[in-house]
Design an enzyme around this catalytic site. Structure first.
Site, PDB file in Angstrom:
ATOM      1  N   SER A 136       2.287 -12.025   3.958  1.00  0.00           N
ATOM      2  CA  SER A 136       2.573 -11.274   2.731  1.00  0.00           C
ATOM      3  C   SER A 136       3.075  -9.860   3.028  1.00  0.00           C
ATOM      4  O   SER A 136       2.608  -9.200   3.947  1.00  0.00           O
ATOM      5  CB  SER A 136       1.295 -11.189   1.902  1.00  0.00           C
ATOM      6  OG  SER A 136       1.268  -9.988   1.171  1.00  0.00           O
ATOM      7  N   GLY A 194      -2.126 -16.296  -6.014  1.00  0.00           N
ATOM      8  CA  GLY A 194      -3.549 -16.461  -5.698  1.00  0.00           C
ATOM      9  C   GLY A 194      -4.492 -15.952  -6.757  1.00  0.00           C
ATOM     10  O   GLY A 194      -5.681 -15.804  -6.506  1.00  0.00           O
ATOM     11  N   GLY A 215      -5.983 -19.814  -8.640  1.00  0.00           N
ATOM     12  CA  GLY A 215      -6.659 -20.875  -7.925  1.00  0.00           C
ATOM     13  C   GLY A 215      -6.010 -21.118  -6.582  1.00  0.00           C
ATOM     14  O   GLY A 215      -5.221 -20.299  -6.111  1.00  0.00           O
ATOM     15  N   ARG A 231       9.586  -3.735  14.357  1.00  0.00           N
ATOM     16  CA  ARG A 231       8.768  -2.683  13.779  1.00  0.00           C
ATOM     17  C   ARG A 231       7.655  -2.263  14.721  1.00  0.00           C
ATOM     18  O   ARG A 231       7.317  -1.090  14.820  1.00  0.00           O
ATOM     19  CB  ARG A 231       8.175  -3.112  12.442  1.00  0.00           C
ATOM     20  CG  ARG A 231       7.384  -1.963  11.849  1.00  0.00           C
ATOM     21  CD  ARG A 231       6.989  -2.166  10.443  1.00  0.00           C
ATOM     22  NE  ARG A 231       5.957  -3.169  10.348  1.00  0.00           N
ATOM     23  CZ  ARG A 231       5.674  -3.799   9.215  1.00  0.00           C
ATOM     24  NH1 ARG A 231       6.369  -3.523   8.135  1.00  0.00           N
ATOM     25  NH2 ARG A 231       4.722  -4.685   9.167  1.00  0.00           N
ATOM     26  N   TYR A 260      18.892  -7.427   0.494  1.00  0.00           N
ATOM     27  CA  TYR A 260      17.754  -7.168   1.366  1.00  0.00           C
ATOM     28  C   TYR A 260      17.999  -5.851   2.087  1.00  0.00           C
ATOM     29  O   TYR A 260      19.061  -5.647   2.667  1.00  0.00           O
ATOM     30  CB  TYR A 260      17.684  -8.313   2.376  1.00  0.00           C
ATOM     31  CG  TYR A 260      16.333  -8.540   2.973  1.00  0.00           C
ATOM     32  CD1 TYR A 260      15.444  -9.449   2.410  1.00  0.00           C
ATOM     33  CD2 TYR A 260      15.949  -7.867   4.124  1.00  0.00           C
ATOM     34  CE1 TYR A 260      14.198  -9.660   2.956  1.00  0.00           C
ATOM     35  CE2 TYR A 260      14.700  -8.081   4.673  1.00  0.00           C
ATOM     36  CZ  TYR A 260      13.825  -8.978   4.099  1.00  0.00           C
ATOM     37  OH  TYR A 260      12.600  -9.193   4.643  1.00  0.00           O
TER      38      TYR A 260
END
Lengths: 638, 606
Positions: free
Chosen positions: B188, B317, B320, B463, B526
């Site tokens: 994430s 999330g 459930g 990174r 992006y």
């Protein structure tokens, strides 16, 4: 001569906007014509009128040709040459703030730039172009009134030097509006050249800043709102003239003698003035203001996200309010940076001491006013080390058409008035007073906040802050077309006025009260006398509307009507308020009543029609009558 | 180290039942630790893969997993120094390993633990396990790991191995009033995995990684039912064994899971052929505190009111746990071909992509990188093996810049990927190149295209290198109508530059963008953004302010809050603006019905 020529032929390679891809005027025109925006309107009109879109397209092309600039370096050089000749003849000096020019140079490379000069004379945009050329900056394209086009050769030359033209009024013509708006935005988006126009919309005939027009401003702001550009710089520019080229023309116009149509022969006749001296021009190029910074926190919503950007869309209320705020802000910046000459101060003093004033006293009072003006934040240009006497003498010399020195007294130069009929005396005198007023007027917007507090103090005859404020607020509303107030901040203006009066020791304030100090009465009465012509002028006009005028009238009926009314009073000696003859005051007073809801304005086929709400007008008049002490005729005081 | 594990048995669940308790237990423990051991605890991706500066001071990418692996990148150091004003002498190192004492203790109620043990579902209260699942890959999360700062992390991790396990866990959570945060691949970038600091209940991290089987493949209907914990690359690998693929390839596909894709509304690189997750999903089974939500059939489309799948997809999330997904599959394509096109400038490139989208002939993937990213990619070129190649490169460069007059500081590159049967691919290729030619594009070879896609996977590793040298950065994305693409790209970059200046960033930031997806009505853009933070006392705060400003700019330019990363907690503040008050209320009311006690309390989205 050779130096002018060399100047005109100098290497001219202006700095340009970083994202610019160079392009010919004809390519710009074609881009505008084929833009989605213009094509959309063409299709719409074709659908609505049944006209074929080819014909409408042709009409659009004609509009573009009439409007569009076709900047050519040759014309620019020709202009540079003639202008430097003419300007050298007319003016003694042109003073520019160098750091302002450097900032401008920087700004032009960063983002699209909009130049917003004050407008007092036709010389304004000629001078500005000339200046940019001199400093090797990109010449602006200028939104100039189309009546220039009547000047055959000059019009074409102006066009080639970068001016583009807009019709004075085209509100109803959608095609014109679309083409025009797209043209301006194309210039701006691509950074071809700075766009220049006058917020005031027209030359101020009174040298007092006119309330702003919003149309062009909202056009130039739109590319930013739609994020077609990252930012746009707005650059307020203050141009002040020691003597305005058109001063007498303006005075005649204000008194109702029609202004000559711009024509080339008229310009040639104006050659006469070439032998005249018009003193110094001051140009102050203000700090470029980032539109993005102004908008941050103001325009949160994304008003253009849900509609294709090329569709014409009425700006939301938010945006309209923002545009108006920006317009006022820019004008206030112009005012702040406007250079005031010693003569401006002297004129303000003189107008309170008519018909004649001791020269020494004028000097003394002018010096006193200089201090006061500086306290109020006025930007005075007093030539270095020049003693007051010399400064004022040279001012008198420059304005010998308005004033002259007779036996140690300064008097209005209303030659030829003595022997004539009463009417002619009044007219001549009014002419001289209006011309003199043109210079005093340059002070007014710097003085208006403390002065209206002073006036309110006198009118209320009370020391209670609340009452003074309520009177101040009333005056501010009444004069909202006369002077420049940032919209909606009455209390802040009041506080600023009080602060400035406190700063010059004219008043003392407590939590609830305001009272003049002992030595403050001089300041207070000077300030209120400075604005008295407006108070009395409005009072007369309101009285006319309340007593004389028909219940409904057009603007064309109103101006002559009120002029006659005032004229008669002046002839009879019942008033001394010559400035009430000025059509500028008359229009503003009417506009104020419209805004206060006392007069209704209706758009008819042939202009506007007004209808009076007698009760409301009387109420406002009562406010004035009960509170303004009637001034005794000046003559009686002497 | 695992403190306590439990045996789980269920008839359909696993194969080794006959072998008894012990082997099964170890099997799960080993399996679930395998991934954790392979991956970095404080950065992106595999432990063995990273950028380093070797002894000669040259950049190198370690490991053998990627094409770049083991290669020296001779010009990269100079690029980094030039672009960021960074110096290799100034290093900022991470903590070498996790200090268990820094980690907040696990607070778990005894009764729950007893109940949990009774279910025989594998669990752990180990600090490393909990830390590993307490974060995603936002800059601030990685930064905190490197600095050893932990505020709130899960108290316990559970590893259900099937749908029924999940049902049991959710029941227990309701019974004991716990908070469950589902955890899939952990990739994430929206702060979605961050535990709410103020959460007083026990936080259970529900790791779906052991629910990773393909339950069945239906070749007649070209669908497969898959457990939601499966990771993208495993899914493709296993389907490939039967000759199929899903074709869903988000850039994170090495690590992200099917359930995660559903929960965030993921988008894949090859969506032009296969579609995004919402196009791929045929059926979803989700366990909620209210019960199980599913449909009665597996059909391509139905008209039965608003599609309940759309409450689930993008729910992040909050409602459930997605346990099983039926997903569309396709035969593995016969032929794949990369390609690339050079354009004289970004404007022309965007115009070309727009035309390709208009003609609906986009290849499996088409991306356009701006000049900065082109140069960046160039800096990542490995040492050339032969003189011949370098000669060819030189010739190509000469042709493009001198002969064709492209400015190397303005030009931009599109990378292409074609898929299908050979003949059609070649035909398709010609069509696309013909369009490109009309926009001034020049074909620039297969190799450049392939490198472009490979770099997407590798860039994520950069990174961590940057963080070692005072450079922080992140990517973010949006979707935008075609006519605003150029304005948005330009304005966002300019806004970043301006904000950096205002915030005292001393060296001009690196900001670059690419158009990564084309649609009928718009595109996905992006951005990468990074800067050198030396001389700034609170770099993360400054970074976040700038990112926020960039997002404001995107919204003001008519871009969306997110195209595929999701909202999480990072972008919540703009939800109301994005979907209106009423819209937000609609989502809230669903949440209130499905999960009235906020068991799924990760506080994402709403």
């Amino acid at each position: 001569m050779s130096s002018d020529l060399r100047y005109a032929m100098k290497c001219y390679a202006p700095v340009i906007y970083k994202g610019l891809s160079p392009c010919k005027p004809s390519a710009i025109k074609s881009a505008v014509l084929h833009s989605e925006q213009v094509q959309y309107v063409i299709r719409q009109l074709a659908k609505e009128t049944g006209e074929s879109s080819d014909i409408i397209q042709e009409a659009a092309m004609e509009i573009l040709d009439e409007m569009g600039h076709s900047m050519q370096l040759g014309a620019v050089r020709f202009f540079a040459f003639t202008l430097s000749k003419i300007f050298k003849r007319l003016f003694q000096r042109v003073c520019v703030n160098e750091e302002g020019m450097q900032r401008l140079q920087q700004a032009i490379q960063e983002h699209p730039v909009v130049l917003l000069p004050s407008h007092r004379s036709y010389v304004d945009f000629l001078m500005l172009s000339y200046l940019l050329y001199t400093y090797d900056l990109a010449l602006p394209v200028i939104a100039a009134g189309i009546d220039f086009l009547g000047m055959k050769i000059v019009g074409e030359l102006l066009r080639r030097a970068g001016a583009f033209f807009m019709r004075r009024s085209f509100g109803g013509n959608r095609l014109y509006w679309a083409v025009f708006a797209e043209y301006v935005k194309t210039m701006l988006r691509n950074g071809y050249a700075p766009v220049e126009f006058f917020l005031e919309g027209t030359r101020s005939r009174t040298a007092k800043t006119l309330t702003p027009k919003f149309g062009l401003l909202s056009i130039v702001m739109e590319p930013f709102f739609k994020r077609e550009v990252f930012d746009t710089y707005l650059v307020p520019i203050s141009i002040s003239y020691e003597r305005i080229l058109e001063e007498s023309l303006y005075a005649y116009e204000l008194l109702g003698v029609p202004k000559p149509k711009e024509s080339t022969s008229g310009l040639l006749k104006a050659r006469r003035i070439l032998s005249d001296n018009f003193g110094t021009i001051h140009i102050y190029v203000g700090q470029p203001v980032s539109l993005r910074t102004l908008a941050s926190g103001r325009i949160n919503r994304c008003p253009y996200n849900l509609v294709p950007r090329h569709l014409p869309q009425k700006p939301s209320e938010d945006i309209q309010e923002f545009v108006s705020d920006v317009a006022y802000k820019m004008e206030l910046l112009q005012i702040e940076n406007m250079v005031l000459s010693p003569w401006v101060l002297a004129a303000a003093v003189l107008l309170q001491n008519l018909p004649a004033m001791d020269f020494e006293l004028l000097i003394e009072k002018t010096l006193w006013l200089k201090g006061l003006t500086q306290t109020f934040g006025g930007f005075i240009e007093w030539p270095d080390n020049l003693c007051a006497k010399k400064a004022i003498t040279s001012g008198l010399a420059l304005h010998s058409n308005v004033v002259c020195l007779v036996d140690g007294h300064v008097v209005l130069n209303d030659k030829g008035a003595e022997g004539g009929a009463v009417g002619e005396i009044v007219f001549k005198r009014a002419l001289a007073i209006l011309m003199c007023g043109t210079y005093r007027n340059q002070l007014l917007n710097v003085f208006v906040r403390p002065s209206l507090v002073a006036v309110a103090l006198q009118m209320t005859r009370s020391f209670r802050k609340e009452e003074v404020y309520s009177c101040f607020s009333f005056l501010r509303d009444v004069f909202s077309d006369e002077f420049i107030f940032f919209p909606g901040i009455s209390l802040k203006d009041f506080e600023e006025g009080c602060f400035l009066l406190t700063k010059c020791d004219a008043i003392q304030t407590t939590q609830q009260e305001i009272y003049p100090t002992d030595k403050g009465s001089v300041v207070i009465s000077f300030l209120s006398a400075m604005f008295r012509p407006f108070l009395e002028g409005y009072q007369l006009i309101f009285r006319y509307l309340s007593k004389e005028a028909k219940a409904a009238f057009t603007e064309k009926q109103f101006i002559p009507g009120v002029r006659n009314f005032v004229f008669q009073l002046l002839e009879k000696g019942n008033t001394q308020c010559y400035e009430a003859l000025s059509s500028d005051i008359q229009k503003n007073a009417l506009a104020a009543l419209v805004q206060l809801g006392a007069v209704k304005k209706k758009k008819m086929t042939n202009g506007f029609t007004y209808s009076i709400n007698q009760e409301a007008v009387n109420k406002i008049l009562d406010m004035f009558d009960s509170r303004i002490p009637v001034q005794k005729p000046v003559a009686a005081r002497l | 180290m695992i403190k306590s594990t439990c045996f789980h048995s269920k008839l359909q669940c696993h194969v080794s039942q006959v072998q008894g308790i012990e082997p099964e237990m170890h099997n799960i423990t080993r399996k679930r630790n395998l991934r954790q051991e392979l991956l970095k605890w404080n950065g992106w991706g595999y432990n063995d893969s990273k950028f380093i500066f070797n002894k000669k001071g040259q950049a190198e990418f370690t490991g053998r997993r990627y094409r770049l692996g083991g290669m020296v990148l001779p010009t990269f150091k100079e690029w980094i120094e030039k672009t960021f004003g960074a110096s290799l002498e100034h290093k900022s190192t991470s903590r070498a390993s996790l200090n268990v004492n820094d980690v907040p203790p696990s607070v778990v109620n005894e009764e729950f633990l007893r109940d949990l043990i009774a279910t025989k579902i594998s669990y752990s209260q180990d600090a490393e396990d909990r830390v590993f699942r307490g974060h995603g890959h936002c800059l601030h999360e990685i930064f905190a790991l490197r600095e050893g700062i932990f505020r709130r992390i899960p108290d316990i991790v559970v590893w259900p191995v099937c749908h029924e396990d999940v049902v049991k866990i959710v029941e227990l959570a309701c019974k004991h009033s716990l908070c469950i945060i589902p955890f899939g691949g952990g990739t994430s970038v929206s702060s979605a995995l961050e535990c709410p600091e103020e959460e007083k209940r026990t936080i259970v991290s529900l790791d779906t990684s052991q629910m990773n089987r393909i339950l069945w493949i239906d070749e007649k209907n070209l669908t497969a039912c898959v457990e939601a914990g499966i990771v993208g690359q495993d899914l493709e690998k296993q389907l490939a064994e039967s000759g199929f693929c899903t074709g869903h390839e988000p850039d994170s596909m090495e690590f992200s899971s099917l359930g995660g894709w559903v929960a965030t509304r993921a988008s894949g690189m090859k969506k032009n052929i296969y579609g995004n997750i919402e196009d791929l999903v045929i059926h979803i089974k989700m366990v909620t505190p209210r019960g199980i939500v599913e449909k009665n059939c597996q059909v391509p489309r139905m008209s039965t009111g608003p599609d309940i799948h759309h409450f689930i997809m993008g729910s992040e999330g909050t409602l459930g746990v997605v346990t099983e997904v039926t997903i569309k599959i396709r035969p593995v394509p016969e032929y794949q071909k990369y390609g690339s096109v050079v354009f004289p400038n970004f404007e022309r490139g965007v115009a070309c992509l727009r035309e390709v989208a208009k003609q609906r002939c986009a290849p499996a993937s088409i991306r356009l990188v701006d000049n900065a990213q082109f140069q960046f990619g160039h800096a990542l070129k490995p040492q050339v093996a032969s003189i011949f190649t370098s000669f060819l490169d030189g010739l190509k460069k000469f042709y493009i810049t001198k002969f064709k007059g492209f400015d190397p500081n303005v030009l931009c590159v599109a990378t292409l990927l074609f898929e299908g049967d050979r003949e059609k691919v070649l035909q398709h290729e010609k069509q696309v190149y013909d369009i490109a030619t009309k926009f001034g594009g020049l074909a620039a070879g297969e190799d450049n295209g392939q490198r472009g896609y490979m770099l997407t996977f590798v860039i994520a590793y950069l990174r961590d290198l940057g963080l070692d040298y005072y450079i922080i950065g992140e990517s973010f994305e949006t979707s935008v109508p075609w006519d605003r693409v150029l304005d948005l790209c330009r304005n966002v970059k300019e806004r970043i530059a301006r904000e950096c200046k205002e915030k005292g960033v001393q060296f001009a930031p690196f900001s670059t963008c690419r158009v990564t997806q084309t649609y009928d009505a718009g595109a996905c853009v992006y951005f990468y953004f990074a800067f050198n933070y030396r001389g700034i006392s609170d770099p993360i705060h400054v970074y976040e302010q700038i990112e926020r400003a960039a997002r404001e700019e995107i919204l003001a330019n008519g871009g969306s809050l997110s195209h595929h990363h999701g909202v999480g907690k990072l972008r919540k503040r703009w939800m109301k603006e994005s979907i209106s008050d009423v819209g937000l209320g609609m989502l809230r009311s669903v949440k209130e019905y499905v999960d009235p006690n906020n068991i799924f309390g990760n506080k994402n989205l709403l």
